[in-house]
Design a protein around this motif. Structure first.
Motif, PDB file in Angstrom:
ATOM      1  N   THR A  20     -71.480  22.085 -48.899  1.00  0.00           N
ATOM      2  CA  THR A  20     -72.130  22.259 -50.186  1.00  0.00           C
ATOM      3  C   THR A  20     -71.238  23.108 -51.079  1.00  0.00           C
ATOM      4  OG1 THR A  20     -73.278  24.295 -49.581  1.00  0.00           O
ATOM      5  CG2 THR A  20     -74.366  22.233 -48.998  1.00  0.00           C
ATOM      6  N   PHE A  21     -71.632  23.242 -52.335  1.00  0.00           N
ATOM      7  CA  PHE A  21     -70.879  24.055 -53.291  1.00  0.00           C
ATOM      8  C   PHE A  21     -70.672  25.480 -52.773  1.00  0.00           C
ATOM      9  CE2 PHE A  21     -72.260  20.899 -56.436  1.00  0.00           C
ATOM     10  CZ  PHE A  21     -71.119  20.785 -57.202  1.00  0.00           C
ATOM     11  N   ARG A  22     -71.688  25.990 -52.071  1.00  0.00           N
ATOM     12  CA  ARG A  22     -71.684  27.421 -51.743  1.00  0.00           C
ATOM     13  C   ARG A  22     -71.124  27.734 -50.361  1.00  0.00           C
ATOM     14  NH1 ARG A  22     -77.844  28.477 -53.125  1.00  0.00           N
ATOM     15  NH2 ARG A  22     -77.957  26.386 -52.234  1.00  0.00           N
ATOM     16  N   ASP A  23     -70.697  26.707 -49.624  1.00  0.00           N
ATOM     17  CA  ASP A  23     -70.146  26.959 -48.298  1.00  0.00           C
ATOM     18  C   ASP A  23     -68.833  27.734 -48.379  1.00  0.00           C
ATOM     19  OD1 ASP A  23     -72.166  25.706 -47.013  1.00  0.00           O
ATOM     20  OD2 ASP A  23     -71.083  23.846 -46.594  1.00  0.00           O
ATOM     21  N   GLU A  24     -68.740  28.809 -47.634  1.00  0.00           N
ATOM     22  CA  GLU A  24     -67.483  29.551 -47.584  1.00  0.00           C
ATOM     23  C   GLU A  24     -66.462  28.768 -46.761  1.00  0.00           C
ATOM     24  OE1 GLU A  24     -67.832  33.558 -46.290  1.00  0.00           O
ATOM     25  OE2 GLU A  24     -69.555  33.986 -47.568  1.00  0.00           O
ATOM     26  N   GLY A  25     -65.238  28.692 -47.273  1.00  0.00           N
ATOM     27  CA  GLY A  25     -64.180  28.020 -46.538  1.00  0.00           C
ATOM     28  C   GLY A  25     -64.158  26.520 -46.721  1.00  0.00           C
ATOM     29  N   GLY A  26     -65.166  25.951 -47.404  1.00  0.00           N
ATOM     30  CA  GLY A  26     -65.204  24.509 -47.631  1.00  0.00           C
ATOM     31  C   GLY A  26     -64.295  24.106 -48.780  1.00  0.00           C
ATOM     32  N   LEU A  27     -64.261  22.794 -49.057  1.00  0.00           N
ATOM     33  CA  LEU A  27     -63.398  22.275 -50.119  1.00  0.00           C
ATOM     34  C   LEU A  27     -63.684  22.929 -51.470  1.00  0.00           C
ATOM     35  CD1 LEU A  27     -63.243  18.428 -49.426  1.00  0.00           C
ATOM     36  CD2 LEU A  27     -61.304  19.997 -49.562  1.00  0.00           C
ATOM     37  N   TRP A  28     -65.002  23.074 -51.779  1.00  0.00           N
ATOM     38  CA  TRP A  28     -65.349  23.637 -53.090  1.00  0.00           C
ATOM     39  C   TRP A  28     -64.912  25.094 -53.216  1.00  0.00           C
ATOM     40  CZ3 TRP A  28     -66.539  20.843 -57.118  1.00  0.00           C
ATOM     41  CH2 TRP A  28     -67.130  19.583 -56.953  1.00  0.00           C
ATOM     42  N   ALA A  29     -64.933  25.823 -52.107  1.00  0.00           N
ATOM     43  CA  ALA A  29     -64.591  27.244 -52.159  1.00  0.00           C
ATOM     44  C   ALA A  29     -63.121  27.467 -52.480  1.00  0.00           C
ATOM     45  CB  ALA A  29     -64.944  27.912 -50.831  1.00  0.00           C
ATOM     46  N   GLN A  30     -62.308  26.438 -52.299  1.00  0.00           N
ATOM     47  CA  GLN A  30     -60.870  26.583 -52.522  1.00  0.00           C
ATOM     48  C   GLN A  30     -60.462  26.331 -53.969  1.00  0.00           C
ATOM     49  OE1 GLN A  30     -58.974  23.958 -49.644  1.00  0.00           O
ATOM     50  NE2 GLN A  30     -60.534  24.473 -48.122  1.00  0.00           N
ATOM     51  N   HIS A  31     -61.414  25.894 -54.788  1.00  0.00           N
ATOM     52  CA  HIS A  31     -61.087  25.534 -56.174  1.00  0.00           C
ATOM     53  C   HIS A  31     -62.166  26.029 -57.124  1.00  0.00           C
ATOM     54  CE1 HIS A  31     -57.885  22.782 -54.859  1.00  0.00           C
ATOM     55  NE2 HIS A  31     -58.722  22.378 -53.917  1.00  0.00           N
ATOM     56  N   ALA A  32     -61.771  26.359 -58.336  1.00  0.00           N
ATOM     57  CA  ALA A  32     -62.731  26.669 -59.384  1.00  0.00           C
ATOM     58  C   ALA A  32     -63.336  25.362 -59.877  1.00  0.00           C
ATOM     59  CB  ALA A  32     -62.041  27.395 -60.531  1.00  0.00           C
ATOM     60  N   ARG A  44     -56.230  18.528 -67.871  1.00  0.00           N
ATOM     61  CA  ARG A  44     -55.171  19.517 -67.627  1.00  0.00           C
ATOM     62  C   ARG A  44     -54.297  19.144 -66.440  1.00  0.00           C
ATOM     63  NH1 ARG A  44     -59.236  23.370 -68.533  1.00  0.00           N
ATOM     64  NH2 ARG A  44     -59.543  23.572 -66.281  1.00  0.00           N
ATOM     65  N   ASP A  45     -54.931  18.726 -65.352  1.00  0.00           N
ATOM     66  CA  ASP A  45     -54.185  18.507 -64.112  1.00  0.00           C
ATOM     67  C   ASP A  45     -54.810  17.361 -63.311  1.00  0.00           C
ATOM     68  OD1 ASP A  45     -52.690  18.675 -61.806  1.00  0.00           O
ATOM     69  OD2 ASP A  45     -52.840  20.854 -61.630  1.00  0.00           O
ATOM     70  N   PRO A  46     -54.551  16.116 -63.736  1.00  0.00           N
ATOM     71  CA  PRO A  46     -55.156  14.983 -63.030  1.00  0.00           C
ATOM     72  C   PRO A  46     -54.706  14.878 -61.574  1.00  0.00           C
ATOM     73  CG  PRO A  46     -53.544  14.223 -64.639  1.00  0.00           C
ATOM     74  CD  PRO A  46     -53.764  15.680 -64.892  1.00  0.00           C
ATOM     75  N   ASP A  47     -53.500  15.325 -61.276  1.00  0.00           N
ATOM     76  CA  ASP A  47     -53.011  15.259 -59.900  1.00  0.00           C
ATOM     77  C   ASP A  47     -53.856  16.143 -58.982  1.00  0.00           C
ATOM     78  OD1 ASP A  47     -50.905  14.373 -57.954  1.00  0.00           O
ATOM     79  OD2 ASP A  47     -50.579  16.538 -57.831  1.00  0.00           O
ATOM     80  N   LEU A  48     -54.172  17.367 -59.436  1.00  0.00           N
ATOM     81  CA  LEU A  48     -55.015  18.273 -58.651  1.00  0.00           C
ATOM     82  C   LEU A  48     -56.395  17.663 -58.423  1.00  0.00           C
ATOM     83  CD1 LEU A  48     -55.778  21.040 -57.383  1.00  0.00           C
ATOM     84  CD2 LEU A  48     -56.425  21.781 -59.693  1.00  0.00           C
ATOM     85  N   VAL A  49     -56.980  17.103 -59.477  1.00  0.00           N
ATOM     86  CA  VAL A  49     -58.325  16.535 -59.361  1.00  0.00           C
ATOM     87  C   VAL A  49     -58.327  15.354 -58.396  1.00  0.00           C
ATOM     88  CG1 VAL A  49     -60.197  15.393 -60.622  1.00  0.00           C
ATOM     89  CG2 VAL A  49     -59.007  17.355 -61.644  1.00  0.00           C
TER      90      VAL A  49
END
Length: 230
Positions: A20-32, A44-49
């Motif tokens: 989920t969005f709030r999981d620590e260490g998950g994919l979402w936690a690594q990015h704003a 701004r950065d299509p490659d990152l997305v």
């Protein structure tokens, strides 16, 4: 016949290994969020997305439906009335569990969208900025997901379903993302019974007449069993 509207969020897929969005260490936690889930971030950065969603797509492809997904598919098959399943999730676990109709209001990881002409097609496992639209050939390929600041899909189906609901059930949602966070209050105001099934109380827990807390794979099958038993 009772009309049931079900809204699912990230919590129903968490036990299938999708964070989920709030999981620590998950994919979402690594990015704003503003970097990977907004039109501005993509500009701004299509490659990152693309790299972020490629990782999410690969993760979703490896996941399997859990008992909560299977229970909702059973409810749709066996309930004598109407069941409308709306999900905020962009994975395809409801489909793979056998739910006959799934309205993905936030789009799907399994779809590609042309930002130039709005053409849609099945997404390959790996997408990149240079990919060209098969319809107009523009190098404007993006994931077919609804980002923050964009309008969710399916209002023409969702709104009438909410207005006619006898029972509204929210499963695994945080109650923080609108318009979905307002659905329970809307249905309750119109006289529907509202039920929350979640790991813990959501931000809008006050909008529910009834709540059951615990792992989705346990409480959702139990709740479906009680509904089908009448």
């Amino acid at each position: 016949m009772e009309k049931i509207v079900i809204l699912t969020g990230a919590g129903i897929s968490a036990e299938s290994g999708l964070g989920t969005f709030r999981d620590e260490g998950g994919l979402w936690a690594q990015h704003a969020i503003e970097d990977v889930a907004t039109p501005e971030g993509f500009a701004r950065d299509p490659d990152l997305v693309h790299r972020f969603y490629n990782a999410r797509r690969a993760q979703a492809a490896e996941a399997t439906p859990n008992p909560a997904h299977l229970a909702l598919a059973r409810l749709a098959r066996e309930h004598p009335g109407e069941v409308t399943l709306i999900t905020q999730n962009v994975d395809d676990l409801h489909h793979r569990a056998g739910s006959p109709q799934v309205l993905q209001m936030h789009g799907t990881l399994m779809g590609a969208l042309c930002a130039a002409c709005d053409h849609r097609w099945p997404a390959p496992l790996v997408m990149q900025p240079a990919d060209r639209c098969p319809a107009c050939a523009a190098p404007a390929t993006r994931p077919d997901v609804v980002w923050f600041g964009e309008i969710p899909y399916g209002a023409e189906v969702i709104d009438p379903a909410l207005n006619g609901a006898d029972l509204f059930v929210s499963i695994g949602t945080s109650g923080q993302v609108y318009p979905a966070a307002a659905y329970a209050q809307h249905c309750r105001r119109l006289g529907a019974r509202t039920v929350e099934l979640n790991l813990e109380p959501s931000e809008n827990a006050r909008d529910f007449d009834e709540a059951h807390y615990g792992p989705a794979s346990k409480i959702v099958p139990e709740f479906v069993e009680t509904l089908l038993a009448g």
